[in-house]
Scaffold this motif. Structure first.
Motif, mmCIF file in Angstrom:
data_model
loop_
_atom_site.group_PDB
_atom_site.id
_atom_site.type_symbol
_atom_site.label_atom_id
_atom_site.label_comp_id
_atom_site.label_asym_id
_atom_site.label_seq_id
_atom_site.Cartn_x
_atom_site.Cartn_y
_atom_site.Cartn_z
ATOM 1 N N TRP A 26 22.092 24.474 11.959
ATOM 2 C CA TRP A 26 21.164 25.333 11.227
ATOM 3 C C TRP A 26 20.081 24.516 10.534
ATOM 4 C CZ3 TRP A 26 20.371 30.077 12.276
ATOM 5 C CH2 TRP A 26 21.386 30.834 12.850
ATOM 6 N N ALA A 27 20.433 23.346 10.032
ATOM 7 C CA ALA A 27 19.436 22.489 9.379
ATOM 8 C C ALA A 27 18.383 22.030 10.385
ATOM 9 C CB ALA A 27 20.119 21.282 8.740
ATOM 10 N N ILE A 28 18.809 21.646 11.574
ATOM 11 C CA ILE A 28 17.855 21.209 12.600
ATOM 12 C C ILE A 28 16.977 22.372 13.036
ATOM 13 C CG2 ILE A 28 17.643 20.384 14.980
ATOM 14 C CD1 ILE A 28 20.159 18.656 14.433
ATOM 15 N N ARG A 29 17.585 23.548 13.261
ATOM 16 C CA ARG A 29 16.795 24.725 13.650
ATOM 17 C C ARG A 29 15.728 25.052 12.613
ATOM 18 N NH1 ARG A 29 21.605 28.435 15.893
ATOM 19 N NH2 ARG A 29 21.374 27.895 18.079
ATOM 20 N N THR A 30 16.135 25.020 11.356
ATOM 21 C CA THR A 30 15.208 25.344 10.274
ATOM 22 C C THR A 30 14.049 24.357 10.233
ATOM 23 O OG1 THR A 30 17.044 26.266 9.018
ATOM 24 C CG2 THR A 30 15.033 25.771 7.802
ATOM 25 N N ARG A 31 14.355 23.067 10.356
ATOM 26 C CA ARG A 31 13.301 22.047 10.339
ATOM 27 C C ARG A 31 12.338 22.218 11.502
ATOM 28 N NH1 ARG A 31 14.439 17.245 7.294
ATOM 29 N NH2 ARG A 31 15.204 18.075 5.321
ATOM 30 N N LEU A 32 12.881 22.472 12.694
ATOM 31 C CA LEU A 32 12.024 22.639 13.868
ATOM 32 C C LEU A 32 11.142 23.878 13.731
ATOM 33 C CD1 LEU A 32 14.494 21.678 16.744
ATOM 34 C CD2 LEU A 32 12.601 20.314 15.849
ATOM 35 N N GLN A 33 11.675 24.954 13.130
ATOM 36 C CA GLN A 33 10.880 26.157 12.900
ATOM 37 C C GLN A 33 9.780 25.890 11.885
ATOM 38 O OE1 GLN A 33 13.944 28.921 11.783
ATOM 39 N NE2 GLN A 33 14.145 29.732 13.859
ATOM 40 N N MET A 34 10.127 25.196 10.800
ATOM 41 C CA MET A 34 9.133 24.909 9.761
ATOM 42 C C MET A 34 8.017 24.000 10.282
ATOM 43 S SD MET A 34 11.542 24.621 6.324
ATOM 44 C CE MET A 34 11.069 22.971 6.093
ATOM 45 N N GLN A 35 8.365 23.078 11.161
ATOM 46 C CA GLN A 35 7.375 22.162 11.729
ATOM 47 C C GLN A 35 6.651 22.751 12.936
ATOM 48 O OE1 GLN A 35 9.532 18.568 12.578
ATOM 49 N NE2 GLN A 35 9.799 18.062 10.413
ATOM 50 N N ARG A 36 7.028 23.974 13.307
ATOM 51 C CA ARG A 36 6.429 24.694 14.434
ATOM 52 C C ARG A 36 6.496 23.894 15.737
ATOM 53 N NH1 ARG A 36 3.103 26.581 10.138
ATOM 54 N NH2 ARG A 36 3.161 28.850 10.036
ATOM 55 N N LYS A 37 7.638 23.282 15.983
ATOM 56 C CA LYS A 37 7.861 22.542 17.234
ATOM 57 C C LYS A 37 8.521 23.496 18.218
ATOM 58 C CE LYS A 37 7.895 17.983 15.355
ATOM 59 N NZ LYS A 37 8.169 16.639 15.773
ATOM 60 N N VAL A 38 7.693 24.242 18.922
ATOM 61 C CA VAL A 38 8.152 25.331 19.781
ATOM 62 C C VAL A 38 9.011 24.813 20.932
ATOM 63 C CG1 VAL A 38 7.395 27.255 21.234
ATOM 64 C CG2 VAL A 38 6.141 26.697 19.154
ATOM 65 N N ARG A 39 8.549 23.779 21.641
ATOM 66 C CA ARG A 39 9.316 23.244 22.763
ATOM 67 C C ARG A 39 10.646 22.676 22.297
ATOM 68 N NH1 ARG A 39 8.511 17.563 25.418
ATOM 69 N NH2 ARG A 39 9.195 17.163 23.314
ATOM 70 N N ASP A 40 10.620 21.887 21.223
ATOM 71 C CA ASP A 40 11.843 21.277 20.718
ATOM 72 C C ASP A 40 12.855 22.334 20.281
ATOM 73 O OD1 ASP A 40 10.537 18.935 21.201
ATOM 74 O OD2 ASP A 40 10.643 18.172 19.153
ATOM 75 N N LEU A 41 12.364 23.397 19.648
ATOM 76 C CA LEU A 41 13.248 24.471 19.203
ATOM 77 C C LEU A 41 13.887 25.175 20.400
ATOM 78 C CD1 LEU A 41 14.389 26.106 16.831
ATOM 79 C CD2 LEU A 41 12.397 27.597 17.022
ATOM 80 N N ALA A 42 13.100 25.465 21.422
ATOM 81 C CA ALA A 42 13.641 26.116 22.622
ATOM 82 C C ALA A 42 14.660 25.201 23.309
ATOM 83 C CB ALA A 42 12.508 26.473 23.577
ATOM 84 N N LEU A 43 14.343 23.932 23.409
ATOM 85 C CA LEU A 43 15.238 22.962 24.034
ATOM 86 C C LEU A 43 16.540 22.837 23.246
ATOM 87 C CD1 LEU A 43 15.601 20.767 26.226
ATOM 88 C CD2 LEU A 43 14.392 19.198 24.725
ATOM 89 N N PHE A 44 16.438 22.718 21.942
ATOM 90 C CA PHE A 44 17.613 22.588 21.085
ATOM 91 C C PHE A 44 18.494 23.837 21.170
ATOM 92 C CE2 PHE A 44 19.737 23.075 16.933
ATOM 93 C CZ PHE A 44 20.484 21.908 16.924
ATOM 94 N N ASN A 45 17.884 25.015 21.059
ATOM 95 C CA ASN A 45 18.647 26.266 21.105
ATOM 96 C C ASN A 45 19.364 26.437 22.442
ATOM 97 O OD1 ASN A 45 18.102 27.138 18.514
ATOM 98 N ND2 ASN A 45 16.283 28.285 19.114
ATOM 99 N N LEU A 46 18.684 26.139 23.538
ATOM 100 C CA LEU A 46 19.331 26.255 24.848
ATOM 101 C C LEU A 46 20.466 25.251 25.009
ATOM 102 C CD1 LEU A 46 16.582 26.967 27.506
ATOM 103 C CD2 LEU A 46 18.552 28.357 26.911
ATOM 104 N N ALA A 47 20.260 24.046 24.506
ATOM 105 C CA ALA A 47 21.313 23.032 24.602
ATOM 106 C C ALA A 47 22.550 23.460 23.820
ATOM 107 C CB ALA A 47 20.797 21.693 24.091
ATOM 108 N N ILE A 48 22.358 24.033 22.635
ATOM 109 C CA ILE A 48 23.481 24.479 21.805
ATOM 110 C C ILE A 48 24.173 25.673 22.461
ATOM 111 C CG2 ILE A 48 24.112 25.525 19.590
ATOM 112 C CD1 ILE A 48 23.545 22.523 19.401
ATOM 113 N N ASP A 49 23.407 26.650 22.936
ATOM 114 C CA ASP A 49 23.997 27.849 23.549
ATOM 115 C C ASP A 49 24.763 27.522 24.821
ATOM 116 O OD1 ASP A 49 22.957 29.408 21.583
ATOM 117 O OD2 ASP A 49 21.495 30.454 22.844
#
Length: 148
Positions: A26-49
């Motif tokens: 959740w901390a990583i997701r929040t940071r990526l959202q706040m920094q607006r890193k769209v690709r990184d957030l999508a990559l991270f979420n898919l890797a976790i799921d």
């Protein structure tokens, strides 16, 4: 007398690395959202799921996750190592991040979902992905060498 060589892994942790705890995710997701890193957030979420290996995450194609232009609820991917198909559910949060990423980068079916530096028809490398994971874990104050 020959010089004594020091083993490359002396003093390093060997074996499997511990998984990220939910609070770290959740901390990583929040940071990526706040920094607006769209690709990184999508990559991270898919890797976790998906819980796929890094080599399988970076080799995902657009039609594996979003065959009709938007992310589906479930996906099936054939693992590179075992050759077996893995079916996984994609959460609503992950679908939203993938849809936003696809809208921004305009990836077409047939192309890799996460393109790399090597060209349009090449995927992100596992080494680039490992560097991203190290960046994400360091971003929340964790030792990057302890998590993979």
């Amino acid at each position: 007398m020959p010089a004594v060589r020091r083993p490359w892994n002396k003093g390093k942790l060997v074996g499997p690395k511990p998984p990220l705890q939910p609070k770290h995710v959740w901390a990583i997701r929040t940071r990526l959202q706040m920094q607006r890193k769209v690709r990184d957030l999508a990559l991270f979420n898919l890797a976790i799921d998906s819980k796929l290996r890094g080599c399988d995450v970076v080799s995902l194609k657009v039609e594996d996750i979003a065959p009709h232009g938007y992310a589906t609820e479930r996906a099936t991917v054939r693992q590179k190592k075992t050759g077996r198909p893995v079916r996984f559910e994609i959460t609503e949060q992950s679908r939203q991040s993938v849809d936003e990423y696809l809208r921004i980068c305009k990836r077409q079916p047939g192309s890799f979902l996460f393109g790399g530096r090597r060209g349009k028809d090449k995927s992100l490398t596992t080494r680039q992905y490992a560097r991203l994971v190290a960046t994400w874990t360091a971003m929340i104050g964790l030792d990057a060498s302890l998590f993979g």
